[in-house]
Design a protein around this motif. Structure first.
Motif, PDB file in Angstrom:
ATOM      1  N   ARG A 124      51.952 -37.810  64.139  1.00  9.50           N
ATOM      2  CA  ARG A 124      51.888 -37.568  65.576  1.00  9.50           C
ATOM      3  C   ARG A 124      52.288 -38.808  66.377  1.00  9.50           C
ATOM      4  NH1 ARG A 124      49.573 -33.331  67.671  1.00  9.50           N
ATOM      5  NH2 ARG A 124      48.584 -34.488  69.376  1.00  9.50           N
ATOM      6  N   ALA A 125      52.139 -39.991  65.793  1.00 11.41           N
ATOM      7  CA  ALA A 125      52.585 -41.217  66.458  1.00 11.41           C
ATOM      8  C   ALA A 125      54.032 -41.503  66.068  1.00 11.41           C
ATOM      9  CB  ALA A 125      51.676 -42.389  66.105  1.00 11.41           C
ATOM     10  N   SER A 126      54.859 -40.482  66.210  1.00  5.22           N
ATOM     11  CA  SER A 126      56.260 -40.566  65.820  1.00  5.22           C
ATOM     12  C   SER A 126      57.018 -39.485  66.560  1.00  5.22           C
ATOM     13  CB  SER A 126      56.411 -40.373  64.306  1.00  5.22           C
ATOM     14  OG  SER A 126      57.766 -40.384  63.910  1.00  5.22           O
ATOM     15  N   VAL A 127      58.271 -39.767  66.900  1.00  3.06           N
ATOM     16  CA  VAL A 127      59.120 -38.781  67.563  1.00  3.06           C
ATOM     17  C   VAL A 127      59.851 -37.969  66.496  1.00  3.06           C
ATOM     18  CG1 VAL A 127      61.098 -38.444  69.089  1.00  3.06           C
ATOM     19  CG2 VAL A 127      59.426 -40.262  69.581  1.00  3.06           C
ATOM     20  N   THR A 128      59.643 -36.650  66.495  1.00  2.00           N
ATOM     21  CA  THR A 128      60.306 -35.755  65.552  1.00  2.00           C
ATOM     22  C   THR A 128      61.027 -34.680  66.344  1.00  2.00           C
ATOM     23  OG1 THR A 128      58.469 -36.112  64.019  1.00  2.00           O
ATOM     24  CG2 THR A 128      60.004 -34.343  63.488  1.00  2.00           C
ATOM     25  N   SER A 129      62.283 -34.402  65.981  1.00  2.00           N
ATOM     26  CA  SER A 129      63.107 -33.539  66.818  1.00  2.00           C
ATOM     27  C   SER A 129      63.998 -32.641  65.982  1.00  2.00           C
ATOM     28  CB  SER A 129      63.997 -34.388  67.740  1.00  2.00           C
ATOM     29  OG  SER A 129      63.251 -35.390  68.396  1.00  2.00           O
TER      30      SER A 129
ATOM     31  N   TYR B 216      48.347 -41.256  68.539  1.00  2.00           N
ATOM     32  CA  TYR B 216      48.238 -40.140  67.603  1.00  2.00           C
ATOM     33  C   TYR B 216      47.542 -38.955  68.269  1.00  2.00           C
ATOM     34  CZ  TYR B 216      47.393 -37.739  63.140  1.00  2.00           C
ATOM     35  OH  TYR B 216      47.365 -36.828  62.117  1.00  2.00           O
ATOM     36  N   GLU B 217      46.532 -39.237  69.042  1.00  2.00           N
ATOM     37  CA  GLU B 217      45.761 -38.174  69.685  1.00  2.00           C
ATOM     38  C   GLU B 217      46.632 -37.360  70.649  1.00  2.00           C
ATOM     39  OE1 GLU B 217      42.374 -35.867  70.618  1.00  2.00           O
ATOM     40  OE2 GLU B 217      42.633 -37.379  69.047  1.00  2.00           O
TER      41      GLU B 217
ATOM     42  N   ALA C 179      50.309 -49.823  57.239  1.00  2.00           N
ATOM     43  CA  ALA C 179      48.865 -50.059  57.264  1.00  2.00           C
ATOM     44  C   ALA C 179      48.299 -49.697  58.629  1.00  2.00           C
ATOM     45  CB  ALA C 179      48.556 -51.521  56.934  1.00  2.00           C
ATOM     46  N   CYS C 180      49.163 -49.682  59.630  1.00  2.00           N
ATOM     47  CA  CYS C 180      48.759 -49.200  60.953  1.00  2.00           C
ATOM     48  C   CYS C 180      48.970 -47.695  61.039  1.00  2.00           C
ATOM     49  CB  CYS C 180      49.555 -49.931  62.034  1.00  2.00           C
ATOM     50  SG  CYS C 180      49.054 -49.500  63.708  1.00  2.00           S
ATOM     51  N   ASP C 181      50.212 -47.240  60.792  1.00  2.00           N
ATOM     52  CA  ASP C 181      50.484 -45.807  60.873  1.00  2.00           C
ATOM     53  C   ASP C 181      51.847 -45.512  60.264  1.00  2.00           C
ATOM     54  OD1 ASP C 181      49.326 -43.258  62.473  1.00  2.00           O
ATOM     55  OD2 ASP C 181      51.514 -43.218  62.519  1.00  2.00           O
ATOM     56  N   SER C 182      51.937 -44.436  59.504  1.00  2.00           N
ATOM     57  CA  SER C 182      53.198 -44.048  58.867  1.00  2.00           C
ATOM     58  C   SER C 182      54.286 -43.768  59.898  1.00  2.00           C
ATOM     59  CB  SER C 182      52.999 -42.804  57.999  1.00  2.00           C
ATOM     60  OG  SER C 182      52.054 -43.025  56.980  1.00  2.00           O
TER      61      SER C 182
END
Length: 388
Positions: free
Chosen positions: A210-215, A42-43, A88-91
């Motif tokens: 942020r812990a995801s690929v968005t395009s 995420y960071e 529960a970890c990250d969306s």
């Protein structure tokens, strides 16, 4: 002796042995593989998407509620519980799984030709191929019928031009399911991402997911053979049915983020001492914890009820809207309220509260904004459409 919010509602007693086993397996993956890394992902705003897809594939999480084509064929409720554990970890991590399985794979599974299914679904179920779903455009989100992406016949081929926005998995995808206007109305196309004219620049500087690929997806004279079109999807009902599949996972998933916020806050308030006593020992702290746990439990009871309806084939779209609206709205409120109990500590990356809250801001508006779901419910109650 203490109890968790889930134990307070005896939620475990409502699950089958198989459902409990699936939830436990995904929770183990989260605790051992994902949770130690997710704050760093995420960071920096990057995740090892291909590596994760293959790990999820080995567990059977990708398209797990679909049958055949090497998919797991699990129940809808089991799929919802898997989404619950992942979020529960990250969306963002749940988004990777739900976009792959409930949007890209479901579209091919439900509307594709036998050749499309056999070519793509086994590889996608294993995580060898990643998919994305191109519906939303820069100027058309809640009103997808206004999309400007066009597919025009040229001999036996189709030529696509247009752009899609806010596409999860886009820049790492091997295949994109793209929806476009044609002379016959809106149709879906299976687009290999190595097709000339197709590009997918990543969207940077996000403050959420942020812990995801968005395009963005850009299609410039993308030429496809006739058999690239999804033969069974005609009109807007095709992509909207895919969105209902994904929204169902959010009903469970968002509450996973709420559960993690509550767990973190219960642990923190039990050990944080103020005026020589634990923060958990104050009446106002307990009132907040009680109210949040009540909303979490009510949300889970609704999610499980909707899961049983879906498994019986009786779930209606407006009922999915009930769940999505409630789960995300209450989970975001819980994340924000939990942050108040941690004070300044709650804004740091040491705790997941602000990360969950930031993520849920996106979940609140994607796959149908809260306002859209309110209008879907309102139409069901009154028989009047207030969209226009």
């Amino acid at each position: 002796m203490t109890t968790t919010p889930a134990q307070l509602f005896a939620l475990d007693s409502l699950l089958s042995d198989e459902e409990r086993d699936i939830a436990t397996t995904v929770r183990k993956l989260v605790d051992e593989r994902l949770r130690p890394e997710v704050a760093a992902w995420y960071e920096v705003g990057e995740i090892p998407a291909r590596e994760l897809a293959q790990e999820f594939g080995r567990l059977g999480l990708l398209g797990m509620h679909l049958t055949g084509y090497e998919c797991a064929g699990a129940s809808a409720t089991a799929y919802g519980l898997a989404c619950h554990e992942l979020e529960a970890c990250d969306s963002g991590l749940r988004s990777l799984v739900s976009v792959q399985g409930s949007l890209a794979m479901f579209a091919i599974w439900r509307f594709g030709s036998e050749e499309q299914k056999e070519h793509w679904l086994p590889a996608m179920a294993a995580g060898r191929a990643i998919g994305c779903f191109g519906l939303t455009e820069p100027d058309f989100g809640s009103d997808p019928a206004g999309m400007r992406t066009r597919a025009v016949r040229d001999g036996s081929d189709w030529v696509l031009n247009g752009a899609k926005m806010w596409i999860t998995n886009g820049s790492v995808a091997d295949v994109a399911v793209v929806w476009a206007q044609t002379e016959e109305g809106i149709r879906g196309f299976v687009v290999p991402t190595d097709t000339p004219g197709f590009t997918a620049p990543a969207i940077k500087n996000k403050l959420s997911l942020r812990a995801s690929v968005t395009s963005e997806l850009v299609l410039e004279e993308v030429r496809l053979p006739a058999d690239a079109m999804l033969p069974e999807a005609k009109g807007l009902s095709g992509p909207l049915s895919c969105l209902n599949e994904a929204r169902f996972g959010i009903v469970f998933g968002a509450l996973g983020a709420a559960r993690d916020c509550l767990r973190t806050t219960l642990d923190y308030t039990a050990t944080r001492r103020i005026f020589d006593r634990p923060l958990a020992g104050y009446q106002l702290s307990q009132a907040k914890l009680a109210d949040m746990s009540l909303e979490f439990g009510k949300g889970m009871l609704l999610a499980l009820h909707l899961g049983r309806l879906k498994d019986s084939g009786a779930l209606r779209p407006e009922q999915v809207s009930l769940g999505k609206l409630n789960s995300v709205r209450e989970s975001l409120t819980i994340a924000r309220e939990c942050r108040t109990l941690l004070g300044a500590a709650g804004i740091t990356g040491e705790y997941p509260l602000m990360r969950h809250a930031n993520n849920l801001e996106s979940v609140l508006t994607y796959e149908g904004t809260s306002e859209v779901h309110q209008l879907v419910i309102g139409r069901a109650l009154t028989g009047e459409s207030a969209f226009r």
